[in-house]
Design a protein around this motif. Sequence first.
Motif, mmCIF file in Angstrom:
data_model
loop_
_atom_site.group_PDB
_atom_site.id
_atom_site.type_symbol
_atom_site.label_atom_id
_atom_site.label_comp_id
_atom_site.label_asym_id
_atom_site.label_seq_id
_atom_site.Cartn_x
_atom_site.Cartn_y
_atom_site.Cartn_z
ATOM 1 N N LEU A 59 0.847 -1.140 0.004
ATOM 2 C CA LEU A 59 0.351 -0.265 0.508
ATOM 3 C C LEU A 59 0.882 1.291 -0.096
ATOM 4 O O LEU A 59 1.719 1.432 0.707
ATOM 5 C CB LEU A 59 -1.047 0.010 1.627
ATOM 6 C CG LEU A 59 -1.977 1.024 1.638
ATOM 7 C CD1 LEU A 59 -3.288 0.941 0.027
ATOM 8 C CD2 LEU A 59 -2.831 1.606 2.603
ATOM 9 N N LEU A 60 0.292 1.944 -1.106
ATOM 10 C CA LEU A 60 1.238 3.556 -0.644
ATOM 11 C C LEU A 60 0.417 4.262 -0.655
ATOM 12 O O LEU A 60 -0.912 4.227 -0.402
ATOM 13 C CB LEU A 60 1.560 3.947 -2.590
ATOM 14 C CG LEU A 60 2.569 2.746 -3.387
ATOM 15 C CD1 LEU A 60 2.776 3.041 -4.514
ATOM 16 C CD2 LEU A 60 3.685 1.951 -2.409
ATOM 17 N N ILE A 61 0.986 5.113 1.058
ATOM 18 C CA ILE A 61 0.243 6.420 1.325
ATOM 19 C C ILE A 61 1.008 8.587 0.735
ATOM 20 O O ILE A 61 2.783 7.561 1.666
ATOM 21 C CB ILE A 61 -0.025 5.991 2.793
ATOM 22 C CG1 ILE A 61 -0.618 4.677 2.888
ATOM 23 C CG2 ILE A 61 -1.265 7.066 3.281
ATOM 24 C CD1 ILE A 61 -0.722 3.845 4.135
ATOM 25 N N THR A 62 0.727 8.394 0.660
ATOM 26 C CA THR A 62 1.178 9.962 0.630
ATOM 27 C C THR A 62 0.844 10.492 1.763
ATOM 28 O O THR A 62 0.056 10.480 3.017
ATOM 29 C CB THR A 62 -0.034 11.123 -0.102
ATOM 30 O OG1 THR A 62 -0.419 11.333 0.388
ATOM 31 C CG2 THR A 62 0.335 10.493 -1.783
ATOM 32 N N TRP A 77 -0.851 -1.414 -4.027
ATOM 33 C CA TRP A 77 -0.140 -1.572 -5.502
ATOM 34 C C TRP A 77 -0.311 -2.467 -6.008
ATOM 35 O O TRP A 77 -0.108 -4.050 -5.334
ATOM 36 C CB TRP A 77 1.511 -1.335 -6.032
ATOM 37 C CG TRP A 77 2.036 -1.797 -6.867
ATOM 38 C CD1 TRP A 77 3.243 -2.404 -6.942
ATOM 39 C CD2 TRP A 77 2.040 -0.608 -8.174
ATOM 40 N NE1 TRP A 77 3.226 -3.005 -7.808
ATOM 41 C CE2 TRP A 77 2.908 -1.866 -9.429
ATOM 42 C CE3 TRP A 77 1.491 -0.070 -8.768
ATOM 43 C CZ2 TRP A 77 3.344 -2.273 -10.368
ATOM 44 C CZ3 TRP A 77 1.258 0.060 -9.522
ATOM 45 C CH2 TRP A 77 2.027 -0.846 -10.801
ATOM 46 N N LEU A 78 -1.101 -3.464 -7.301
ATOM 47 C CA LEU A 78 -1.406 -4.698 -7.742
ATOM 48 C C LEU A 78 -0.339 -5.302 -8.791
ATOM 49 O O LEU A 78 -0.967 -6.847 -8.931
ATOM 50 C CB LEU A 78 -2.928 -4.622 -7.944
ATOM 51 C CG LEU A 78 -4.155 -4.451 -6.449
ATOM 52 C CD1 LEU A 78 -5.467 -4.193 -7.518
ATOM 53 C CD2 LEU A 78 -4.149 -4.765 -5.036
ATOM 54 N N GLY A 79 0.356 -4.338 -8.905
ATOM 55 C CA GLY A 79 1.191 -4.665 -10.580
ATOM 56 C C GLY A 79 2.633 -5.848 -10.007
ATOM 57 O O GLY A 79 2.329 -5.903 -9.079
ATOM 58 N N GLU A 80 2.521 -6.873 -11.229
ATOM 59 C CA GLU A 80 3.611 -7.934 -11.070
ATOM 60 C C GLU A 80 4.966 -7.164 -10.782
ATOM 61 O O GLU A 80 5.826 -8.026 -10.286
ATOM 62 C CB GLU A 80 3.145 -8.933 -12.101
ATOM 63 C CG GLU A 80 1.966 -10.061 -12.709
ATOM 64 C CD GLU A 80 1.636 -10.757 -11.479
ATOM 65 O OE1 GLU A 80 2.567 -11.336 -10.229
ATOM 66 O OE2 GLU A 80 0.354 -10.933 -10.649
#
Length: 190
Positions: A59-62, A77-80
């Motif tokens: 999880l990215l959080i500003t 972020w769900l990318g491989e």
Amino acid sequence: MGTFIRGKYLQKRDFVNSGYPCIHYGQLYTYYGTSADKTISFVSQEVAEKSSIASKNDLLITLTSENEDDVCKPLAWLGEEDIAVSGHMVIYKHNQNPKYLSYLLQSEQFFIDKRKIAHGTKVIEVKPDNLAKIVVPIPPLDEQERIVAILDSFETLVNDLTAGLPAEIEARRKQYEYYRNKLLTFKKIA
């Protein structure tokens, strides 16, 4: 429940046309929604090696914004592929459903809690140590998945014109037909 890793190094001026995928914190406000599996930006391998790296399901959080409402904007972020992450953001490594956490950080209760730890006037900031102190409800994973499925459906209807608009048009058409039939049904007088 998880670990916060502070983003570092990467800046917009480091962007290149192709290379290592990356996300700059400002893009969370201008481009990305609740989750993503592809980036729109790239940096060189050398810049990526100096940056913090996020992996699938992080999880990215500003941490920085111009106002209290926008600070702590999340992105699952769900990318491989691993991605480089800029400063003014944290990577949250965990073992929960990342989309559940992203939705949770958009909830009214989280907004109330983050306002208590946000500081600044012109630039609003939240320190990762303070962010880690916020207590959030974490149901079992199967319940998280059920909640995400429901919220994904609503998000699609609200944000995707190709799905939401036809459904809305169909609902209005049925409403129109109902009222047309009611208004144009007359009793025969004998």
